[in-house]
Design a protein around this motif. Structure first.
Motif, PDB file in Angstrom:
ATOM      1  N   ASP A   1       0.799  -1.279  -0.403  1.00 57.36           N
ATOM      2  CA  ASP A   1       0.203   0.259   0.253  1.00 57.36           C
ATOM      3  C   ASP A   1       1.275   1.067  -0.532  1.00 57.36           C
ATOM      4  O   ASP A   1       0.929   2.014  -0.378  1.00 57.36           O
ATOM      5  CB  ASP A   1      -0.777   0.364   1.128  1.00 57.36           C
ATOM      6  CG  ASP A   1      -1.898  -0.968   1.048  1.00 57.36           C
ATOM      7  OD1 ASP A   1      -2.483  -1.432   0.300  1.00 57.36           O
ATOM      8  OD2 ASP A   1      -2.443  -1.251   1.800  1.00 57.36           O
ATOM      9  N   PHE A   2       1.666   0.981   0.527  1.00 57.11           N
ATOM     10  CA  PHE A   2       2.949   2.861   0.807  1.00 57.11           C
ATOM     11  C   PHE A   2       3.762   2.611  -0.374  1.00 57.11           C
ATOM     12  O   PHE A   2       3.834   4.014  -1.084  1.00 57.11           O
ATOM     13  CB  PHE A   2       3.671   2.431   2.069  1.00 57.11           C
ATOM     14  CG  PHE A   2       4.387   3.284   2.603  1.00 57.11           C
ATOM     15  CD1 PHE A   2       3.844   4.882   1.870  1.00 57.11           C
ATOM     16  CD2 PHE A   2       6.120   3.357   1.944  1.00 57.11           C
ATOM     17  CE1 PHE A   2       4.962   5.923   3.181  1.00 57.11           C
ATOM     18  CE2 PHE A   2       7.103   4.570   2.313  1.00 57.11           C
ATOM     19  CZ  PHE A   2       5.731   5.988   2.956  1.00 57.11           C
ATOM     20  N   ARG A   3       3.978   0.649  -1.119  1.00 57.74           N
ATOM     21  CA  ARG A   3       4.519   0.971  -2.061  1.00 57.74           C
ATOM     22  C   ARG A   3       4.226   1.809  -3.363  1.00 57.74           C
ATOM     23  O   ARG A   3       4.631   2.688  -4.265  1.00 57.74           O
ATOM     24  CB  ARG A   3       5.301   0.104  -2.741  1.00 57.74           C
ATOM     25  CG  ARG A   3       6.475  -0.693  -1.233  1.00 57.74           C
ATOM     26  CD  ARG A   3       6.747  -1.600  -2.145  1.00 57.74           C
ATOM     27  NE  ARG A   3       7.996  -2.438  -1.048  1.00 57.74           N
ATOM     28  CZ  ARG A   3       7.944  -4.095  -0.520  1.00 57.74           C
ATOM     29  NH1 ARG A   3       5.786  -3.777  -0.620  1.00 57.74           N
ATOM     30  NH2 ARG A   3       8.226  -4.110   0.281  1.00 57.74           N
ATOM     31  N   VAL A   4       2.914   1.493  -3.527  1.00 57.42           N
ATOM     32  CA  VAL A   4       1.825   2.207  -4.429  1.00 57.42           C
ATOM     33  C   VAL A   4       1.745   3.656  -4.585  1.00 57.42           C
ATOM     34  O   VAL A   4       1.627   4.712  -5.557  1.00 57.42           O
ATOM     35  CB  VAL A   4       0.134   1.836  -4.294  1.00 57.42           C
ATOM     36  CG1 VAL A   4      -1.077   2.368  -5.239  1.00 57.42           C
ATOM     37  CG2 VAL A   4       0.404   0.142  -4.515  1.00 57.42           C
ATOM     38  N   ASP A   5       1.697   3.909  -2.610  1.00 56.43           N
ATOM     39  CA  ASP A   5       2.064   5.399  -2.212  1.00 56.43           C
ATOM     40  C   ASP A   5       2.947   5.972  -3.118  1.00 56.43           C
ATOM     41  O   ASP A   5       3.448   7.468  -3.599  1.00 56.43           O
ATOM     42  CB  ASP A   5       1.401   6.310  -0.830  1.00 56.43           C
ATOM     43  CG  ASP A   5       0.194   5.703  -0.516  1.00 56.43           C
ATOM     44  OD1 ASP A   5      -0.823   5.701  -1.436  1.00 56.43           O
ATOM     45  OD2 ASP A   5      -0.042   5.746   0.727  1.00 56.43           O
ATOM     46  N   ILE A   6       4.851   6.035  -2.454  1.00 53.70           N
ATOM     47  CA  ILE A   6       5.751   6.004  -3.267  1.00 53.70           C
ATOM     48  C   ILE A   6       5.329   6.145  -4.671  1.00 53.70           C
ATOM     49  O   ILE A   6       5.968   6.867  -5.043  1.00 53.70           O
ATOM     50  CB  ILE A   6       6.865   5.037  -2.623  1.00 53.70           C
ATOM     51  CG1 ILE A   6       6.471   4.793  -1.162  1.00 53.70           C
ATOM     52  CG2 ILE A   6       8.364   6.031  -3.312  1.00 53.70           C
ATOM     53  CD1 ILE A   6       7.597   3.735  -0.597  1.00 53.70           C
ATOM     54  N   ALA A   7       5.331   5.251  -5.313  1.00 56.92           N
ATOM     55  CA  ALA A   7       5.065   5.066  -6.936  1.00 56.92           C
ATOM     56  C   ALA A   7       4.135   6.523  -7.161  1.00 56.92           C
ATOM     57  O   ALA A   7       4.498   6.554  -8.041  1.00 56.92           O
ATOM     58  CB  ALA A   7       4.507   3.878  -7.427  1.00 56.92           C
ATOM     59  N   ASP A   8       2.560   6.870  -6.856  1.00 60.72           N
ATOM     60  CA  ASP A   8       1.936   7.761  -7.387  1.00 60.72           C
ATOM     61  C   ASP A   8       2.513   9.018  -7.192  1.00 60.72           C
ATOM     62  O   ASP A   8       2.594  10.056  -7.837  1.00 60.72           O
ATOM     63  CB  ASP A   8       1.082   7.594  -6.185  1.00 60.72           C
ATOM     64  CG  ASP A   8      -0.273   9.019  -6.628  1.00 60.72           C
ATOM     65  OD1 ASP A   8      -0.022   9.392  -8.359  1.00 60.72           O
ATOM     66  OD2 ASP A   8      -0.773   9.538  -5.379  1.00 60.72           O
ATOM     67  N   ARG A   9       3.687   9.104  -5.901  1.00 59.97           N
ATOM     68  CA  ARG A   9       3.893  10.807  -5.776  1.00 59.97           C
ATOM     69  C   ARG A   9       5.778  10.593  -6.421  1.00 59.97           C
ATOM     70  O   ARG A   9       6.170  11.500  -7.288  1.00 59.97           O
ATOM     71  CB  ARG A   9       4.961  10.759  -3.795  1.00 59.97           C
ATOM     72  CG  ARG A   9       3.977  10.563  -3.037  1.00 59.97           C
ATOM     73  CD  ARG A   9       3.233  12.133  -3.203  1.00 59.97           C
ATOM     74  NE  ARG A   9       4.529  13.236  -2.813  1.00 59.97           N
ATOM     75  CZ  ARG A   9       5.054  13.203  -1.510  1.00 59.97           C
ATOM     76  NH1 ARG A   9       4.178  12.972  -0.814  1.00 59.97           N
ATOM     77  NH2 ARG A   9       5.380  14.384  -1.672  1.00 59.97           N
ATOM     78  N   LEU A  10       6.672   9.476  -7.507  1.00 60.39           N
ATOM     79  CA  LEU A  10       7.169   9.744  -7.627  1.00 60.39           C
ATOM     80  C   LEU A  10       6.944  10.213  -9.510  1.00 60.39           C
ATOM     81  O   LEU A  10       7.667  10.457 -10.102  1.00 60.39           O
ATOM     82  CB  LEU A  10       7.534   8.619  -7.721  1.00 60.39           C
ATOM     83  CG  LEU A  10       8.917   8.001  -6.264  1.00 60.39           C
ATOM     84  CD1 LEU A  10       9.079   6.458  -6.334  1.00 60.39           C
ATOM     85  CD2 LEU A  10      10.147   9.107  -6.154  1.00 60.39           C
ATOM     86  N   GLU A  11       5.501   9.631  -9.530  1.00 59.05           N
ATOM     87  CA  GLU A  11       5.027   9.223 -10.813  1.00 59.05           C
ATOM     88  C   GLU A  11       5.545  11.421 -10.945  1.00 59.05           C
ATOM     89  O   GLU A  11       5.163  11.413 -12.390  1.00 59.05           O
ATOM     90  CB  GLU A  11       3.863   8.363 -11.220  1.00 59.05           C
ATOM     91  CG  GLU A  11       3.388   8.878 -13.041  1.00 59.05           C
ATOM     92  CD  GLU A  11       4.024   8.680 -13.470  1.00 59.05           C
ATOM     93  OE1 GLU A  11       4.218   8.507 -15.025  1.00 59.05           O
ATOM     94  OE2 GLU A  11       4.867   7.575 -13.451  1.00 59.05           O
ATOM     95  N   ALA A  12       4.009  11.505  -9.735  1.00 60.12           N
ATOM     96  CA  ALA A  12       4.268  13.140 -10.039  1.00 60.12           C
ATOM     97  C   ALA A  12       5.003  13.879 -10.594  1.00 60.12           C
ATOM     98  O   ALA A  12       5.225  14.388 -11.216  1.00 60.12           O
ATOM     99  CB  ALA A  12       3.004  13.774  -8.556  1.00 60.12           C
TER     100      ALA A  12
END
Length: 460
Positions: free
Chosen positions: A39-50
């Motif tokens: 779940d946190f990795r998805v949050d990280i991926a979201d931030r990195l993509e942005a």
């Protein structure tokens, strides 16, 4: 909106911000994410993509300013060369970024007046980092396919709708939305000659390890009519690629016959001799190899125990297997530069004339393969013959003074932005800020052998 500050303050502020970003990246890389959970990795991926999208938006802004500097600094050719060298991205990608940047940023007219961005809504979304490159491509393709008869207000509305949807769907769905918008705005599918001319394209892809190349594009109606006639002529049993064995022996698919039809049309056009000249040569295929490799290929064709030599090189920079070279040479006349066979030809003309002869261009094909400027990948077909020792004061039109240079780099020398010297039989370049360097782009085998320019710039 960027905050206006002085030049010195802007440099310091931008550099400090980039240093902070580098430090943050280093901290993230040093922090283990083994135990954080998906779940946190998805949050990280979201931030990195942005963040990547915001960074991409800034990159387009910088490329737009590089192509059209607000302060008027630097020539376009010099800027492209610097970007090419520092970023190590292809000229095609540099062009793509500059063209997109020109569509999403404010331009200046010749009178100095500002011109709004062509795609202002897309520009805002890119700057905000809300969409990615795949969304950008889908939006541009959807807008570009609309005919000129669609009013500007409707095109602007289509752009706004596509950008709005891009924040909630992926690029595949966005392309379908763009198609639906096109169907609505142009239900009868009416396109003018101008629309078709604007969209015509043919792109030759990179050559793969097997020597094959992908061809993509859009043909206008007239070109399609020619292609249909040629493919109809190459029906089953006709114009077989090897020998004419009759209809029963033709196992080609319809797509393979279309390929053979295109080859037949191109070879017939070249053999006709009616395509004019290109830089002093009749338009034809230019191939370079060595006498040793030709002899080896001839023996290998009849003896399976003898290995076929490496491919020859065309003037366009592509690889041509020796079997194909022998086949081409048997069918029509081509310029074949064979190193050992040219010693008796009249190559040295001294001061008799300034323009290089066809024979001398062949030597440039064989030796240089393309533009000699470091990192330049322009093939020989797209190059001019450059006098290493300028012709006007005391340079001679001799083979050892003639080297390939593409038009932009040739212009750089003519206008004094670059200087060339001959070292160890190769042409070295420098802009005066560093030692002379040679170009390894057309000689990758040198890099594989560990060959680099020595510190003293001798290019040996």
């Amino acid at each position: 909106m960027a905050t206006p500050v002085g030049a010195a303050a802007a440099r310091e502020q931008v550099w400090a911000a980039l240093d902070a970003i580098d430090a943050a990246h280093a901290l993230i890389r040093a922090t283990s994410t083994d135990l954080v959970g998906n779940d946190f990795r998805v949050d990280i991926a979201d931030r990195l993509e942005a963040q990547e999208r915001i960074n991409r938006g800034l990159m387009y802004r910088i490329f737009g300013e590089l192509a059209d500097p607000p302060d008027g600094s630097g020539s376009i050719a010099a800027v492209r060369a610097a970007v090419w060298t520092r970023l190590r991205i292809t000229p095609r990608e540099i062009t793509r970024r500059c063209r997109l940047a020109a569509r999403i940023r404010t331009q200046r007219s010749l009178t100095g007046a500002t011109i709004p961005p062509e795609l202002p809504v897309l520009a805002t979304a890119i700057e905000a980092g809300s969409i990615g490159d795949d969304h950008i491509r889908a939006i541009c393709q959807a807008v570009d396919v609309l005919p000129a008869s669609v009013p500007p207000a409707q095109i602007a509305a289509a752009e706004a709708a596509l950008v709005s949807h891009a924040t909630g769907v992926d690029a595949g769905v966005l392309s379908k939305i763009g198609q639906r918008i096109a169907d609505h705005l142009n239900p009868d599918g009416l396109f003018s000659d101008r629309d078709r001319a604007r969209r015509r394209t043919l792109t030759l892809g990179r050559q793969g390890p097997d020597g094959m190349s992908k061809l993509t594009g859009l043909l206008d109606p007239g070109t399609r009519a020619y292609f249909e006639a040629i493919t109809a002529a190459v029906r089953p049993g006709r114009h077989l690629p090897d020998t004419d064995k009759g209809p029963a022996a033709d196992s080609r698919t319809p797509a393979q016959r279309c390929h053979d039809a295109l080859r037949l049309a191109l070879s017939t056009a070249i053999a006709s001799g009616k395509l004019g000249t290109h830089r002093g040569h009749p338009v034809t295929v230019v191939v370079t190899t060595s006498l040793t490799e030709l002899n080896q290929a001839a023996h290998a064709a009849n003896d399976p125990n003898i290995a076929m030599p490496p491919p020859a090189l065309t003037g366009g920079g592509s690889r041509l297997p020796m079997r194909d070279l022998i086949s081409l040479a048997a069918q029509s006349i081509h310029y074949l530069a064979v190193f050992d066979d040219h010693t008796a030809r009249p190559l040295f003309l001294g001061r008799q004339k300034r323009v290089a002869t066809a024979d001398q261009r062949l030597i440039c094909y064989a030796r240089d393969r393309g533009c000699t400027h470091p990192h330049c990948r322009a093939p020989g077909y797209h190059c001019e013959v450059h006098h290493a020792q300028p012709w006007s004061p005391r340079g001679r039109t001799n083979t050892d003074n003639l080297y390939f240079a593409c038009s932009p780099h040739h212009t750089d020398v003519t206008q004094g932005r670059q200087h060339t010297t001959v070292t160890s039989g190769r042409l070295s370049w420098t802009d005066g800020t560093g030692p002379p360097r040679i170009n390894h782009a057309h000689h990758p085998e040198e890099l594989l052998r560990g060959g680099t320019d020595p510190p003293d710039g001798t290019g040996a």
